[in-house]
Enzyme design. Structure first.
Site, PDB file in Angstrom:
ATOM      1  CG  ASP A 389       2.369   2.613  -5.665  1.00 25.15           C
ATOM      2  OD1 ASP A 389       3.389   3.308  -5.770  1.00 25.15           O
ATOM      3  OD2 ASP A 389       1.417   2.880  -4.906  1.00 25.15           O
ATOM      4  CG  HIS A 390       8.843   2.950  -9.201  1.00 26.53           C
ATOM      5  ND1 HIS A 390       9.601   2.021  -8.521  1.00 26.53           N
ATOM      6  CD2 HIS A 390       9.639   3.421 -10.188  1.00 26.53           C
ATOM      7  CE1 HIS A 390      10.806   1.956  -9.063  1.00 26.53           C
ATOM      8  NE2 HIS A 390      10.850   2.786 -10.074  1.00 26.53           N
ATOM      9  NE  ARG A 391       2.881   5.618  -3.851  1.00 18.66           N
ATOM     10  CZ  ARG A 391       1.665   5.948  -3.423  1.00 18.66           C
ATOM     11  NH1 ARG A 391       1.504   7.025  -2.676  1.00 18.66           N
ATOM     12  NH2 ARG A 391       0.615   5.226  -3.767  1.00 18.66           N
TER      13      ARG A 391
END
Ligand code: CAO
Length: 417
Positions: A389-391
């Site tokens: 999850d790039h967040r």
């Protein structure tokens, strides 16, 4: 019943304020104090209210106009006899405060300034009022107005979606998707219809949510497992029927538990504006069953040896295939592994298993020539596909995680360090 000119009242000294929303149109009935238009300065949003109840005859401003105190907003036919004093430009209040006390009964009450755009949700007072009445938390509504401002219709859409059980999705950033194609396939050839299994339906809904809500990145890497495979073969030969069959997956579970301790963000979950870092390492593994995909969980993988992990993998995988997993078997995972190595393939993009933030995919080991500094040597290479999850995780961290994991798999003694 005369026509009443409704003008911009004292707005606290703001002179050149933009009209950002028209809340009424000719023919609309408005109640006294009902909002007519919304103005926005660089500091506040405010509504111009109706001085009395009546019917809107003509709107004299449009969105984008710049107005100031006294500007004509619209003509209103009052429902009751308009008071003698016309609500023409208000006397300028001495106070520079945005809300000026107004004495004249026919004059518009002062506009209610709202929070500056830096507030949690950007919306006009009328929208805030509507949201309050409907019990809507404005911070959860996606605004489709300029600069993300929440409009009346955004609140209405949010309520409709909440009532229909759908996740609230705004137009600005939501998925304004085309309807699903409805095709009579039988027109083109013979078909057979098979109902989806319960597991497939549940898994499908989860996968679809995770795919659209998580900004995925997949980091590909490979691990030299030549020595590990020699060791594994020896181990299986030694234990024979007395011990569990050890597959590469057991080493992957162990290796990931070690990597997760080194990179704690991969063992976390997003909770609003916070990251919940878990100090336990429960690793799920995707298991292919006749009814669909399930993800049983090996608890406390960091504290277990590879043989124990291999034994549990075997037990959980057979319970999964027989459809006998309990709820406890599939709960509490902090990271998942999807191994397709036993089947084939060179790489794939696994979908993060929310609320986890990363998942490791493993594909089939292949013998490939690898340059050792002097010559090419045949090495057994395990392809790794880490989706995250790039967040929560940056690309650099993703690459560090797979490099570290590859190092551990190349020489499992590193797991002891
Ligand atoms: N490369 C080459 N061979 C591999 C391998 C790899 N990466 N991983 C496993 N193998 C081998 C095993 O060693 C075993 O070989 P032998 O029988 O010669 O010893 C064979 O493949 C079969 O292994 P397995 O599948 O029985 O055992 P496993 O521990 O590797 O996997 C399980 C167990 C339950 C994960 C697996 O059976 C399974 O269901 N895999 C599918 C997972 C899946 O569907 N993932 C996709 C989910 S959607 O993203």
């Amino acid at each position: 019943m005369g026509l009443l000119e409704v003008r911009v009242p004292n707005i606290g000294g703001f002179k050149d304020v933009g009209v950002i929303e028209l809340l009424v149109k000719p023919g609309d009935s408005v109640a006294a104090d009902g909002s007519l238009v919304t103005l926005e300065s660089d500091k506040a949003t405010m509504d111009v209210p109706a001085p009395v109840g009546g019917t809107v005859k003509e709107v004299r401003v449009k969105v984008g106009d710049r107005v100031g105190e006294g500007s004509l907003v619209l003509l209103l036919e009052a429902a009751v006899e308009a008071p003698a004093r016309a609500p023409t430009p208000l006397p300028v209040a001495a106070s520079p405060a945005p809300v000026a006390p107004v004495a004249a009964s026919a004059a518009p009450p002062p506009p209610a300034p709202d929070a500056a755009p830096s507030g949690p949700a950007h919306a006009s007072p009328s929208v805030r009022k509507a949201a309050r009445e409907l019990g809507v938390d404005l911070s959860r509504v996606t605004g489709s107005g300029p600069r993300g401002r929440v409009l009346q219709e955004d609140v209405q859409r949010f309520v409709k979606q909440a009532l229909s059980g759908q996740a609230p999705v705004g137009t600005g950033t939501g998925l304004d998707l085309l309807p699903w194609p409805k095709i009579d396939f039988a027109r083109f050839g013979p078909v057979e219809t098979r109902p989806l299994s319960r597991i497939r339906k549940i898994a499908g809904a989860n996968l679809a949510r995770n795919w659209v809500m998580i900004p995925h990145v997949t980091q590909f890497d490979e691990a030299d497992v030549t020595e590990l495979e020699e060791f594994r073969t020896r181990l299986n030969a030694e234990t024979g029927d007395k011990g569990p069959k050890v597959t590469l997956l057991a080493f992957l579970v162990k290796g990931c538990a070690v990597a997760l301790q080194r990179f704690p963000d991969f063992n976390s979950s997003l909770d609003g504006d916070s990251l919940v870092l878990k100090r336990y390492y429960h690793l799920g593994f995707a298991a292919d069953t006749p009814n669909g995909l399930v993800v049983p969980v090996i608890r406390d993988a960091d504290r277990k040896g590879v043989l124990d992990i291999a034994r549990e993998l075997g037990e959980l995988a057979s319970r999964a295939r027989e459809g006998k997993l309990s709820l406890a078997d599939i709960q509490g995972g902090t990271f998942s592994i999807s191994s397709l190595g036993g089947i084939g393939g060179t790489a794939f993009t696994p979908i993060v298993n929310a609320p986890e933030v990363a998942i490791l995919g493993a594909s089939r080991v292949a013998i490939r020539p690898v340059w050792d500094g002097e010559r090419f040597a045949p090495r057994k290479m395990l392809p790794l596909s880490l989706s995250y999850d790039h967040r929560v995780i940056d690309g650099a961290a993703g690459a560090r995680f797979t490099s570290f994991l590859a190092d551990v798999l190349r020489d499992m003694r590193r797991a002891l360090l």
